[in-house]
Design a protein around this motif. Structure first.
Motif, PDB file in Angstrom:
ATOM      1  N   GLY A  15       0.886  -1.273  -0.294  1.00 19.23           N
ATOM      2  CA  GLY A  15      -0.129   0.002   0.117  1.00 19.23           C
ATOM      3  C   GLY A  15       0.844   1.183  -0.064  1.00 19.23           C
ATOM      4  O   GLY A  15       0.416   2.656  -0.317  1.00 19.23           O
ATOM      5  N   ASP A  16       2.133   1.046   0.423  1.00 19.79           N
ATOM      6  CA  ASP A  16       3.016   2.466   0.472  1.00 19.79           C
ATOM      7  C   ASP A  16       3.620   2.589  -0.774  1.00 19.79           C
ATOM      8  O   ASP A  16       4.019   3.852  -1.046  1.00 19.79           O
ATOM      9  N   SER A  62      -3.906   3.354   3.082  1.00 21.65           N
ATOM     10  CA  SER A  62      -3.047   4.309   4.023  1.00 21.65           C
ATOM     11  C   SER A  62      -2.960   3.687   5.321  1.00 21.65           C
ATOM     12  O   SER A  62      -2.097   4.369   5.911  1.00 21.65           O
ATOM     13  N   GLU A  63      -3.429   2.481   5.733  1.00 20.75           N
ATOM     14  CA  GLU A  63      -3.271   1.956   6.968  1.00 20.75           C
ATOM     15  C   GLU A  63      -1.641   1.516   7.184  1.00 20.75           C
ATOM     16  O   GLU A  63      -1.024   0.840   6.367  1.00 20.75           O
ATOM     17  N   GLY A  64      -0.916   2.419   8.139  1.00 24.66           N
ATOM     18  CA  GLY A  64       0.371   2.240   8.407  1.00 24.66           C
ATOM     19  C   GLY A  64       1.469   2.717   7.435  1.00 24.66           C
ATOM     20  O   GLY A  64       2.436   2.357   7.535  1.00 24.66           O
ATOM     21  N   ALA A  65       0.843   3.823   6.564  1.00 27.01           N
ATOM     22  CA  ALA A  65       1.727   4.490   5.630  1.00 27.01           C
ATOM     23  C   ALA A  65       2.876   5.329   6.130  1.00 27.01           C
ATOM     24  O   ALA A  65       2.492   5.861   7.269  1.00 27.01           O
ATOM     25  N   ALA A  66       3.582   5.423   5.434  1.00 27.80           N
ATOM     26  CA  ALA A  66       4.708   6.776   5.960  1.00 27.80           C
ATOM     27  C   ALA A  66       4.069   8.088   5.802  1.00 27.80           C
ATOM     28  O   ALA A  66       3.125   8.286   5.403  1.00 27.80           O
ATOM     29  N   ASP A  71       0.977  12.711  -0.263  1.00 30.94           N
ATOM     30  CA  ASP A  71       1.363  13.339  -1.118  1.00 30.94           C
ATOM     31  C   ASP A  71       1.425  12.429  -2.374  1.00 30.94           C
ATOM     32  O   ASP A  71       1.312  12.805  -3.603  1.00 30.94           O
ATOM     33  N   ARG A  72       2.104  11.124  -2.032  1.00 30.42           N
ATOM     34  CA  ARG A  72       2.333  10.248  -3.323  1.00 30.42           C
ATOM     35  C   ARG A  72       1.170   9.580  -3.580  1.00 30.42           C
ATOM     36  O   ARG A  72       0.967   9.404  -4.782  1.00 30.42           O
ATOM     37  N   TRP A  73      -0.081   9.597  -2.837  1.00 33.34           N
ATOM     38  CA  TRP A  73      -1.137   8.996  -3.359  1.00 33.34           C
ATOM     39  C   TRP A  73      -1.921  10.198  -4.160  1.00 33.34           C
ATOM     40  O   TRP A  73      -2.382   9.635  -5.368  1.00 33.34           O
ATOM     41  N   ASP A  74      -1.698  11.323  -3.883  1.00 35.61           N
ATOM     42  CA  ASP A  74      -2.514  12.552  -4.761  1.00 35.61           C
ATOM     43  C   ASP A  74      -1.711  12.358  -6.112  1.00 35.61           C
ATOM     44  O   ASP A  74      -2.419  12.762  -6.977  1.00 35.61           O
TER      45      ASP A  74
END
Length: 100
Positions: A15-16, A62-66, A71-74
């Motif tokens: 997910g990251d 996003s669970e446990g994401a940095a 910003d990377r998702w966007d």
């Protein structure tokens, strides 16, 4: 990121990693569609892609994401928009479905 679907359910792997988005499944197309719909995450299309609910996918991934993940998702969603992989209303994003 990989939306992984098998007989145990639907999970998000890596997910990251917002540099890619795909669906990997061990199930036949009709069962893949049922799993996505049952999880409330989207649906499989007849063209071999999935339409994934952006908000639900974001919540799962996003669970446990940095800290810099939003910003990377966007950036990933913006890339999908530029390539016409995002619905006009921004609610659904397309992803290829491949065997796991």
């Amino acid at each position: 990121m990989i939306v992984h679907i098998d007989d145990q359910g639907v999970t998000v792997l890596e997910g990251d990693d917002c540099t890619r988005l795909s669906v990997a499944t061990t199930l036949p197309p009709d069962a893949t569609d049922r799993a996505l719909r049952g999880r409330g995450l989207g649906r499989a299309t007849e063209s071999g892609t999935a339409e994934l609910a952006v908000a639900d996918l974001r919540a799962l991934a996003s669970e446990g994401a940095a800290a810099d993940w939003p910003d990377r998702w966007d950036a990933m969603i913006a890339y999908a928009r530029r390539n016409d992989w995002l619905s006009a209303d921004g609610l659904w994003v397309q992803a290829h479905i491949a065997p796991a």
